[in-house]
Design a protein around this motif. Sequence first.
Motif, mmCIF file in Angstrom:
data_model
loop_
_atom_site.group_PDB
_atom_site.id
_atom_site.type_symbol
_atom_site.label_atom_id
_atom_site.label_comp_id
_atom_site.label_asym_id
_atom_site.label_seq_id
_atom_site.Cartn_x
_atom_site.Cartn_y
_atom_site.Cartn_z
ATOM 1 N N TRP A 186 0.777 -1.357 0.189
ATOM 2 C CA TRP A 186 0.054 0.030 -0.061
ATOM 3 C C TRP A 186 1.024 1.372 0.002
ATOM 4 O O TRP A 186 1.509 1.552 0.861
ATOM 5 C CB TRP A 186 -0.952 0.088 1.268
ATOM 6 N N SER A 187 0.746 2.089 -1.153
ATOM 7 C CA SER A 187 1.598 3.051 -1.226
ATOM 8 C C SER A 187 0.864 4.169 -1.747
ATOM 9 O O SER A 187 1.120 5.150 -2.245
ATOM 10 C CB SER A 187 2.918 2.964 -2.328
ATOM 11 N N ALA A 188 -0.630 4.143 -1.642
ATOM 12 C CA ALA A 188 -1.531 5.138 -1.991
ATOM 13 C C ALA A 188 -1.746 5.975 -1.051
ATOM 14 O O ALA A 188 -1.312 5.827 0.160
ATOM 15 C CB ALA A 188 -2.787 4.551 -2.613
ATOM 16 N N GLY A 189 -2.198 7.429 -1.413
ATOM 17 C CA GLY A 189 -2.638 8.335 -0.584
ATOM 18 C C GLY A 189 -3.449 9.469 -1.181
ATOM 19 O O GLY A 189 -3.245 10.011 -2.509
ATOM 20 N N ALA A 190 -4.219 9.922 -0.560
ATOM 21 C CA ALA A 190 -4.923 11.237 -1.162
ATOM 22 C C ALA A 190 -4.062 12.408 -1.405
ATOM 23 O O ALA A 190 -4.688 13.418 -2.518
ATOM 24 C CB ALA A 190 -6.246 11.520 -0.162
ATOM 25 N N GLY A 191 -3.084 12.446 -0.757
ATOM 26 C CA GLY A 191 -2.337 13.906 -1.108
ATOM 27 C C GLY A 191 -2.662 14.949 -0.645
ATOM 28 O O GLY A 191 -2.501 16.037 -1.230
ATOM 29 N N GLY A 192 -3.217 14.897 0.479
ATOM 30 C CA GLY A 192 -3.703 16.171 1.031
ATOM 31 C C GLY A 192 -5.345 16.403 0.599
ATOM 32 O O GLY A 192 -6.126 15.536 -0.034
ATOM 33 N N GLY A 193 -5.346 17.857 0.447
ATOM 34 C CA GLY A 193 -7.023 17.890 0.083
ATOM 35 C C GLY A 193 -7.968 17.963 1.093
ATOM 36 O O GLY A 193 -7.823 18.138 2.277
ATOM 37 N N SER A 194 -9.154 17.808 0.829
ATOM 38 C CA SER A 194 -10.143 17.547 1.677
ATOM 39 C C SER A 194 -9.888 16.655 2.812
ATOM 40 O O SER A 194 -9.691 15.684 2.395
ATOM 41 C CB SER A 194 -11.550 17.502 0.924
ATOM 42 N N PRO A 195 -10.616 16.794 3.898
ATOM 43 C CA PRO A 195 -10.446 15.498 4.961
ATOM 44 C C PRO A 195 -11.467 14.535 4.548
ATOM 45 O O PRO A 195 -11.016 13.367 4.699
ATOM 46 C CB PRO A 195 -11.228 16.118 6.226
ATOM 47 N N GLU A 196 -12.545 14.522 3.755
ATOM 48 C CA GLU A 196 -13.495 13.516 3.096
ATOM 49 C C GLU A 196 -12.640 12.727 2.191
ATOM 50 O O GLU A 196 -12.609 11.584 2.521
ATOM 51 C CB GLU A 196 -14.580 14.425 2.562
ATOM 52 N N ARG A 197 -11.876 13.351 1.277
ATOM 53 C CA ARG A 197 -10.983 12.478 0.380
ATOM 54 C C ARG A 197 -10.030 11.850 1.151
ATOM 55 O O ARG A 197 -9.533 10.584 0.840
ATOM 56 C CB ARG A 197 -10.417 13.567 -0.648
ATOM 57 N N THR A 198 -9.343 12.642 2.139
ATOM 58 C CA THR A 198 -8.272 11.677 3.005
ATOM 59 C C THR A 198 -8.802 10.636 3.584
ATOM 60 O O THR A 198 -8.000 9.538 3.683
ATOM 61 C CB THR A 198 -7.772 12.683 3.916
ATOM 62 N N TYR A 199 -9.836 10.637 4.223
ATOM 63 C CA TYR A 199 -10.457 9.553 5.041
ATOM 64 C C TYR A 199 -11.049 8.548 3.824
ATOM 65 O O TYR A 199 -10.743 7.330 4.154
ATOM 66 C CB TYR A 199 -11.782 10.012 5.785
ATOM 67 N N ALA A 200 -11.456 8.746 2.959
ATOM 68 C CA ALA A 200 -11.899 7.904 1.738
ATOM 69 C C ALA A 200 -10.720 6.931 1.172
ATOM 70 O O ALA A 200 -10.845 5.785 0.887
ATOM 71 C CB ALA A 200 -12.646 8.628 0.609
ATOM 72 N N VAL A 201 -9.637 7.691 1.124
ATOM 73 C CA VAL A 201 -8.315 6.784 0.678
ATOM 74 C C VAL A 201 -7.577 6.327 1.765
ATOM 75 O O VAL A 201 -7.467 5.076 1.702
ATOM 76 C CB VAL A 201 -7.563 7.770 -0.250
ATOM 77 N N ASP A 202 -7.115 7.110 2.508
ATOM 78 C CA ASP A 202 -5.983 6.551 3.599
ATOM 79 C C ASP A 202 -6.570 6.049 4.623
ATOM 80 O O ASP A 202 -5.980 5.103 5.277
ATOM 81 C CB ASP A 202 -5.240 7.853 4.079
ATOM 82 N N ARG A 203 -7.729 6.088 4.980
ATOM 83 C CA ARG A 203 -8.273 5.266 5.915
ATOM 84 C C ARG A 203 -9.526 4.056 5.160
ATOM 85 O O ARG A 203 -9.146 2.745 5.252
ATOM 86 C CB ARG A 203 -9.227 5.950 6.798
ATOM 87 N N ASP A 204 -10.434 4.286 4.737
ATOM 88 C CA ASP A 204 -11.445 3.619 4.367
ATOM 89 C C ASP A 204 -10.806 2.549 2.964
ATOM 90 O O ASP A 204 -11.186 1.436 3.272
ATOM 91 C CB ASP A 204 -12.756 4.195 3.642
ATOM 92 N N ALA A 205 -10.337 3.131 2.097
ATOM 93 C CA ALA A 205 -9.800 2.350 0.845
ATOM 94 C C ALA A 205 -8.636 1.319 1.502
ATOM 95 O O ALA A 205 -8.487 0.297 1.152
ATOM 96 C CB ALA A 205 -9.475 3.076 -0.340
ATOM 97 N N ALA A 206 -7.951 1.771 2.088
ATOM 98 C CA ALA A 206 -6.639 0.985 2.887
ATOM 99 C C ALA A 206 -7.306 -0.008 3.729
ATOM 100 O O ALA A 206 -6.947 -1.131 3.603
ATOM 101 C CB ALA A 206 -5.854 2.205 3.779
ATOM 102 N N ILE A 207 -8.268 0.032 4.372
ATOM 103 C CA ILE A 207 -8.806 -0.881 5.216
ATOM 104 C C ILE A 207 -9.343 -2.029 4.468
ATOM 105 O O ILE A 207 -9.367 -3.068 4.600
ATOM 106 C CB ILE A 207 -9.810 -0.269 6.225
ATOM 107 N N ARG A 208 -10.319 -1.436 3.336
ATOM 108 C CA ARG A 208 -10.937 -2.590 2.406
ATOM 109 C C ARG A 208 -9.670 -3.230 1.623
ATOM 110 O O ARG A 208 -9.960 -4.174 1.328
ATOM 111 C CB ARG A 208 -11.724 -1.852 1.138
#
Length: 214
Positions: free
Chosen positions: A73-95
């Motif tokens: 896992w080397s993905a990341g939202a790269g900043g921006g909105s908290p919503e996008r950060t949670y969607a990528v760095d937390r939720d997608a990572a967990i999935r």
Amino acid sequence: MARITIIGGHGKVALLLAPLLVEAGHEVTSIIRNPDHEQDVARTGATAVVADVAASDIDAITELLADSDAVVWSAGAGGGSPERTYAVDRDAAIRSIDAAVAAEARRYVMVSYFGAGPDHGVDPSDGFYAYAEAKAAADAHLRDADLDWTILAPSALTLDEPTGRIDVHAQEGASVSRADVAAVIAAALAEPATIGRTVSFNSGDVPITDALRG
């Protein structure tokens, strides 16, 4: 030879990692969101697969990982909105972690950051807070997963040339080159001693393979 899938395959670290894995004889797939980046990935020797993991459910990610022996896992939202950060760095990572379990891709290496965890100490008013919270949640989920996991927690990243040497006694305010992070990921995948460990590191004087065995 292992079949290794990199999620976030167009990131700066991932583009440095893929050639190292290919040169070591592995079959590498790099998952990217933007089809415009396919040629960049192809130049690394990896096979590009276009998929948006933030918009993919567990079944879809499981299918992406179906033939994988290992996942990075080397993905990341790269900043921006908290919503996008949670969607990528937390939720997608967990999935992706749950998908790796389902796909029986047992080896999983998570690229986190130095200081990650529930006690990260980032103030909720800080723009970094969402990322800190997201990584803490994803790392915790991985530690509880039935996988051969490793969490890598580099300090501040630079674009310096690789040294091939690190210090696993990471210090606040230290740094490490992205090229050395890529080398650490490649070495960790090959080093059973890193399984079940969180490795914090920065640039140092110890050869990477020796540091990871210690």
